[in-house]
Design an enzyme around this catalytic site. Structure first.
Site, PDB file in Angstrom:
ATOM      1  CE  LYS A  17      -3.758   8.867  -9.058  1.00 49.33           C
ATOM      2  NZ  LYS A  17      -4.536  10.023  -8.540  1.00 49.33           N
ATOM      3  CB  ALA A 105      -3.374   7.755   2.638  1.00 47.97           C
ATOM      4  CG  MET A 108       1.007  11.141  -5.568  1.00 45.73           C
ATOM      5  SD  MET A 108       2.788  11.437  -5.459  1.00 45.73           S
ATOM      6  CE  MET A 108       3.319  10.957  -7.122  1.00 45.73           C
ATOM      7  N   GLY A 111      -1.429   2.498  -3.779  1.00 44.57           N
ATOM      8  CA  GLY A 111      -2.121   1.224  -3.595  1.00 44.57           C
ATOM      9  C   GLY A 111      -2.583   0.626  -4.913  1.00 44.57           C
ATOM     10  CB  SER A 112      -4.062   2.148  -7.938  1.00 47.98           C
ATOM     11  OG  SER A 112      -5.252   2.573  -7.308  1.00 47.98           O
ATOM     12  CG  ASP A 145      -6.578   6.131  -9.458  1.00 48.90           C
ATOM     13  OD1 ASP A 145      -7.252   6.656 -10.361  1.00 48.90           O
ATOM     14  OD2 ASP A 145      -6.329   6.697  -8.374  1.00 48.90           O
TER      15      ASP A 145
END
Length: 309
Positions: A17, A105, A108, A111-112, A145
């Site tokens: 994102k 990291a 964006m 990880g979410s 997120d």
């Protein structure tokens, strides 16, 4: 042979994102900040395959550097799988195989996206049959997120970012993204924002009591007009990210000089997002940034959220 016998796993794709607008409230007693943001899901994807296993395990590969990605229980995707198992009473395990395309990291939400993909994949693999609302509730427990990675598209997030309302966005927005191998810690960026606000209280407006997304941003998204959106891109975390990483400011300036309509730090950084008018113009900008030694790639939005591939 059935399809399940041929491929006894579930593959899910979830997007990264960009925050095209981010306003951050004051630090709360619990250390968190309320915020208001306009998310846009873009065509950089995390691909996850969930397969039956006795325990909970994870492997990670990708087109981006994955050396900083944990493969133990601190990984958000494994936490998502364990949370779903606990909440539904599932007593088996899962192996998650993740192929990453979103910078690690990088601000964006990679990880979410992994966590959202894990929820969707494990729900399908285990036949737990949760509704979209139930998955959203679990996603919100994992991180601000994660619910947006489930939903995709374009949305306004408030509170901690997990209270979502879809936003109408016509057309297709073209982006050129510049990754950086040295990640930025989201908590450190928020802490730096708090310091900046304290140090420069006489020069800058105070933190908003109730953050909100500018009506001009929503109008630009509804109009599908990149020039209009370029005028109103905003990120309260940008000044803090640039203070921690002054080198990013030079890249932002370069991108605009080389033809971007505007550039912005993505989330807490260090990935930089440049808005361009057309895909062809984006390709030209990408080439110029690469010649200058930067790791650049193209993406477009909005795109769908986590779904079975």
């Amino acid at each position: 042979m059935t399809l399940v016998e041929e491929f006894p796993g579930v593959r899910v794709r979830a997007p990264g994102k960009i925050n095209v607008f981010l306003e951050v409230g004051a630090r709360q007693d619990d250390g968190y900040h309320d915020l208001a943001t306009a998310f846009q899901a873009v065509s950089l994807y995390e691909d996850l395959v969930a397969s039956h296993a006795d325990g909970f395990t994870l492997s990670v590969t990708g087109s981006v550097d994955t050396t900083g990605v944990p493969v133990d229980d601190t990984n958000l995707a494994l936490r998502a799988a364990r949370l779903l198992a606990t909440e539904t009473g599932y007593d088996g395990g899962v192996h998650l195989d993740i192929r990453k395309e979103v910078p690690v990291a990088g601000g964006m939400g990679g990880g979410s996206a992994d966590a959202a993909a894990a929820l969707v994949a494990c729900d399908a693999l285990w036949g737990t049959g949760l509704s979209s609302r139930e998955l959203h509730t679990l996603a919100a427990r994992l991180g601000a997120d994660v619910p947006f990675a489930l939903a995709g598209g374009t949305a306004v997030g408030t509170g901690r970012g997990d209270a979502l309302n879809p936003a109408l966005a016509r057309g297709r927005f073209e982006w050129v993204l510049v990754a950086n191998p040295d990640g930025l810690s989201t908590p450190k960026v928020y802490a730096e924002l708090d310091r900046l606000r304290e140090e420069h209280a006489a020069q800058i407006p105070p933190a908003p009591e109730t953050p909100s997304v500018s009506a001009d941003v929503l109008h630009a998204l509804r109009a599908g007009d990149p020039r209009m959106l370029a005028e109103v891109l905003h990120n309260d975390l940008q000044a803090a990210a640039l203070r921690l990483r002054p080198d990013l400011g030079a890249v932002l300036d370069l991108g605009v000089r080389e033809g971007a309509l505007a550039g912005i730090v993505s989330g807490s950084g260090p990935t930089l997002a440049f808005l361009v008018e057309t895909r062809q113009e984006g390709y030209g900008l990408l080439q110029r940034l690469e010649r200058a030694g930067h790791d650049a790639f193209q993406a477009h939005g909005p795109v769908h959220g986590a779904r079975i591939a």
